[in-house]
Design an enzyme around this catalytic site. Structure first.
Site, short mmCIF file in Angstrom:
data_model
loop_
_atom_site.label_atom_id
_atom_site.label_comp_id
_atom_site.label_asym_id
_atom_site.label_seq_id
_atom_site.Cartn_x
_atom_site.Cartn_y
_atom_site.Cartn_z
N ASN A 123 -18.03 2.05 -12.06
CA ASN A 123 -19.36 2.57 -12.35
C ASN A 123 -20.46 1.89 -11.62
OD1 ASN A 123 -18.01 4.13 -14.38
ND2 ASN A 123 -18.26 2.50 -16.00
N LYS A 175 -2.40 24.24 15.92
CA LYS A 175 -3.63 24.99 15.63
C LYS A 175 -3.15 26.38 15.84
CE LYS A 175 -6.30 21.21 15.48
NZ LYS A 175 -7.10 20.86 14.09
N ASP A 203 -1.60 19.85 10.03
CA ASP A 203 -2.86 19.25 9.61
C ASP A 203 -3.04 19.20 8.14
OD1 ASP A 203 -5.84 19.48 9.68
OD2 ASP A 203 -5.48 20.70 11.69
N HIS A 294 -3.22 10.51 6.63
CA HIS A 294 -4.18 11.31 7.26
C HIS A 294 -5.39 10.87 6.23
CE1 HIS A 294 -7.34 14.25 8.29
NE2 HIS A 294 -6.69 14.52 9.45
N HIS A 327 -5.22 7.78 10.81
CA HIS A 327 -6.35 8.12 11.80
C HIS A 327 -7.45 7.32 11.76
CE1 HIS A 327 -4.77 12.62 12.50
NE2 HIS A 327 -3.82 11.96 11.62
#
Length: 477
Positions: A123, A175, A203, A294, A327
């Site tokens: 908080n 990709k 990914d 990741h 990473h």
């Protein structure tokens, strides 16, 4: 203890609101070896003294609340409260302070990163008396470190499993990240692996979507791994993303990966959560799987200089929760990351003992007492011209991951992988011969182009690609 800061329940309960600094600002406090120490960058609201702001952080992240409560008398607040024990102004910033807070170890559940963060960064980050708040660093005491398993295997065990030594490992993110069918996805993996890469990667947002369900992807990627291993004689891997909507589904995917016999799986540890990540890390150690992590969502938390949590803290938390890779940015690529800051948390990931070094953003000496290390993964906007710098910056115990820098090769995936492998081998050879990669990097790559047409083609495509943007998060001067 100062009479002003001692909690005296014995004198009776007195209702009302009192300043935090009367109880939680204790400059005379001597920290203990068992305390968790935190360095906060505090920006108080106008008119709020730094002592009150620092004390408020200590209070709201430990035993305090906005008013005196009668139940304070039922326990020993002096034993359990956090203490702001030192405040220093930030150079060049008129309204920012580094406030150091010590937390007694009894406040935290053993082996739980989730509980640690719930207390320290709960908080308090929404507290109105503060304009901004950032957790810059944590010192995790040895007594608390020993309650964590940490990475499933660590750097040396991974090297032994892969039988690869003396160089960085090479990876590639497939990709386009979304839209491929499972079979075409597996084909892309195979081409990269047979070309010379050690790993290919899902990914972070590849989970189990309508265009490619997870089980189909796992099967075709496993086929790619085994076929490329047979052709090259090298051990290969693909980071199969086990991240899912529930912990039960995540574990089901991890079990299936183990049954396929693949060497490594993957998890998005921030979006998936620390509880899920720690459970998965325990499973991976018990079942011989490496775990790639990741950091999707990290920049939401860590990018702003005056508010959030610095990535060095998230990196420490990951080492405690468990992961064999994470990473870390590239310094030279498309993603945020200043060199000295990056090297600071890379050391925190890999080394066993790290000295305090403010020139690299390390606020506390950290002893990991042989907790296994984590391999940093350099990924994001890198290509063959970056190879000398990456090899020099990250050293051997790293993964250099080229997505577009492999798949964007004009001749296809396999030639792209060949180009990266040739560039890496040339840089490692030059380094081992005593050449200066920082000064001679371009020359080393040009020499290698003479006997690798794949590398020459890659160099021609990316000869003018640079990402010249200043980092947002930089060291205080």
């Amino acid at each position: 203890m100062s009479p002003q800061t001692e909690t005296k329940a014995s004198v009776g309960f007195k209702a009302g609101v009192k300043e935090y600094k009367l109880t939680y600002y204790t400059p005379e406090y001597e920290t203990k070896d068992t305390d968790i120490l935190a360095a906060f960058r505090v920006t108080p609201q106008p008119g709020v003294p730094p002592e009150e702001a620092g004390a408020a952080v200590a209070a709201e992240s430990s035993t305090g609340t906005w008013t005196t409560v009668w139940t304070d008398g039922l326990t020993s607040l002096d034993r359990y409260k956090g203490r702001c024990y030192h405040i220093e102004p930030v150079p060049g910033e008129a309204d920012q302070y580094i406030c150091y807070v010590a937390y007694p170890l009894d406040l935290f559940e053993e082996g739980s990163v989730t509980n640690m963060f719930t207390s320290i960064v709960g908080n308090v980050f929404g507290f109105k008396a503060l304009r901004a708040l950032r957790l810059e660093d944590l010192r995790i005491p040895v007594a608390y470190v020993k309650t964590f398993q940490g990475p499933p295997h660590g750097i040396q065990v991974e090297r032994d499993k892969l039988n690869k030594y003396g160089r960085p490992l090479l990876g590639c993110t497939i990709k386009p990240k979304l839209g491929l069918s499972a079979k075409n996805y597996g084909r892309a993996c195979y081409e990269c692996l047979r070309g010379g890469l050690d790993f290919t990667k899902d990914d972070e947002n590849v989970n189990s979507q309508p265009f490619m369900r997870w089980r189909d992807r796992f099967l075709f990627c496993a086929e790619a791994i085994y076929k490329s291993q047979a052709e090259t004689g090298e051990i290969k891997g693909h980071y199969l993303n086990a991240t899912a909507g529930t912990c039960e589904e995540m574990m089901k995917r991890a079990v299936f990966a183990r049954e396929l016999g693949v060497p490594i799986i993957m998890h998005d540890y921030l979006t998936g959560g620390f509880t899920a990540n720690t459970s998965l890390a325990h499973y991976c150690r018990d079942n011989g799987l490496l775990l790639h992590i990741h950091r999707a969502m990290h920049a939401v938390i860590d990018r702003q200089k005056n508010h959030g949590i610095h990535f060095r803290v998230l990196a420490k938390a990951l080492r405690m929760s468990g992961g064999d890779h994470i990473h870390s940015g590239t310094v030279v690529g498309k993603l945020e990351g200043e060199r000295e800051i990056t090297l600071g948390f890379v050391d925190l990931l890999r080394d066993d003992f790290i000295e305090k070094d403010r020139s690299r953003g390390i606020y506390f000496t950290q002893d990991w007492v042989s907790l296994p290390g984590v391999i940093p993964v350099a990924s994001g906007g890198i290509h063959v011209w970056h190879m000398p710098a990456l090899t020099e910056i990250f050293g051997d115990d790293s993964v250099l991951q080229f997505g577009g820098g492999t798949l964007g090769h004009p001749w296809g995936n396999a030639p792209g992988a060949v180009a990266n492998r040739v560039a890496l081998e040339a840089c490692v050879k030059a380094r081992n011969e005593g050449r200066d990669l920082a000064q001679e990097g371009n020359e080393i790559i040009r020499e290698a182009c003479k006997w690798s047409p794949e590398l020459a083609a890659a160099c021609e495509v990316w000869k003018e690609i640079v990402f010249n943007f200043a980092a947002v998060d930089v060291l205080d001067k």
